[in-house]
Design a protein around this motif. Sequence first.
Motif, PDB file in Angstrom:
ATOM      1  N   THR A  82       0.837  -1.207   0.000  1.00 49.85           N
ATOM      2  CA  THR A  82       0.000   0.000   0.000  1.00 49.85           C
ATOM      3  C   THR A  82       0.867   1.250   0.000  1.00 49.85           C
ATOM      4  O   THR A  82       0.517   2.253  -0.615  1.00 49.85           O
ATOM      5  CB  THR A  82      -0.999   0.013   1.171  1.00 49.85           C
ATOM      6  N   GLY A  83       2.008   1.194   0.669  1.00 53.65           N
ATOM      7  CA  GLY A  83       2.951   2.320   0.628  1.00 53.65           C
ATOM      8  C   GLY A  83       3.515   2.520  -0.767  1.00 53.65           C
ATOM      9  O   GLY A  83       3.613   3.646  -1.264  1.00 53.65           O
TER      10      GLY A  83
ATOM     11  N   ARG B 123      -3.970   7.216   2.574  1.00 55.02           N
ATOM     12  CA  ARG B 123      -2.815   6.897   1.723  1.00 55.02           C
ATOM     13  C   ARG B 123      -1.635   7.803   2.042  1.00 55.02           C
ATOM     14  O   ARG B 123      -0.486   7.401   1.901  1.00 55.02           O
ATOM     15  CB  ARG B 123      -3.183   7.019   0.243  1.00 55.02           C
ATOM     16  N   ALA B 124      -1.903   9.037   2.462  1.00 57.75           N
ATOM     17  CA  ALA B 124      -0.823   9.964   2.825  1.00 57.75           C
ATOM     18  C   ALA B 124      -0.040   9.431   4.024  1.00 57.75           C
ATOM     19  O   ALA B 124       1.192   9.550   4.076  1.00 57.75           O
ATOM     20  CB  ALA B 124      -1.377  11.356   3.121  1.00 57.75           C
ATOM     21  N   VAL B 125      -0.733   8.821   4.966  1.00 56.19           N
ATOM     22  CA  VAL B 125      -0.067   8.214   6.121  1.00 56.19           C
ATOM     23  C   VAL B 125       0.801   7.044   5.650  1.00 56.19           C
ATOM     24  O   VAL B 125       1.962   6.908   6.069  1.00 56.19           O
ATOM     25  CB  VAL B 125      -1.098   7.749   7.177  1.00 56.19           C
ATOM     26  N   GLU B 126       0.256   6.216   4.775  1.00 56.66           N
ATOM     27  CA  GLU B 126       1.020   5.082   4.247  1.00 56.66           C
ATOM     28  C   GLU B 126       2.226   5.563   3.451  1.00 56.66           C
ATOM     29  O   GLU B 126       3.312   4.993   3.544  1.00 56.66           O
ATOM     30  CB  GLU B 126       0.121   4.207   3.363  1.00 56.66           C
ATOM     31  N   LEU B 127       2.038   6.636   2.683  1.00 54.55           N
ATOM     32  CA  LEU B 127       3.124   7.201   1.877  1.00 54.55           C
ATOM     33  C   LEU B 127       4.233   7.748   2.771  1.00 54.55           C
ATOM     34  O   LEU B 127       5.419   7.498   2.524  1.00 54.55           O
ATOM     35  CB  LEU B 127       2.576   8.303   0.967  1.00 54.55           C
ATOM     36  N   LYS B 128       3.851   8.464   3.806  1.00 52.26           N
ATOM     37  CA  LYS B 128       4.839   9.022   4.734  1.00 52.26           C
ATOM     38  C   LYS B 128       5.635   7.892   5.397  1.00 52.26           C
ATOM     39  O   LYS B 128       6.865   7.954   5.480  1.00 52.26           O
ATOM     40  CB  LYS B 128       4.145   9.868   5.795  1.00 52.26           C
TER      41      LYS B 128
END
Length: 185
Positions: free
Chosen positions: A100-101, A118-123
Amino acid sequence: MMGFGNKATRPAISDFERLRLEAAGDSPAQLDKVIKDLAKTHTHQQIAKELGVTRQAVTLRLSTAGQSTKGRKSVLWSVLPWDISEHPQKQYFYNQASFTGLRAFISERQGEAVSARRAVELKRFKELHLAEGEVVHFDVHNGFVYRPREASDRGLVVRWPSDKPLPDPDLLRLILLVDPRSRPQ
């Protein structure tokens, strides 16, 4: 008693059927072709907005037409070297944090809006893994896992299998640690 033709009592038309009607005389095959062509460059959500229907209706229409229903993910699978579509644990693998990242990373590189989740996963993907020198690797038993970066990873965010050709440069930039478009000239 109100007649069947009255909007208040008429059954709501499904989005799937609305897509058929939107074709305004086009045959189902012509409509399928239009939607398939749009799906090459647009997400299911973008197609849905254009046609005034739900994303689910577009996905359903494409799946009944025999088209991949990956939507935005079609770019994802074009850039990644692994085909897990037939793997018995594919749903589990798709939901792994490493995947997911990676998905959020590629979405951001494509210039797409990233949801708050998704922003949390990206970070997490960037700060806890990429910044710490890790890449995403696919293991047939464990799914998408992080591995320490090696010289053979060639600046990619994924461990590329040696027996697979790299994607074309426009797609390759989506999985490079540093996007060549963001470098000062």
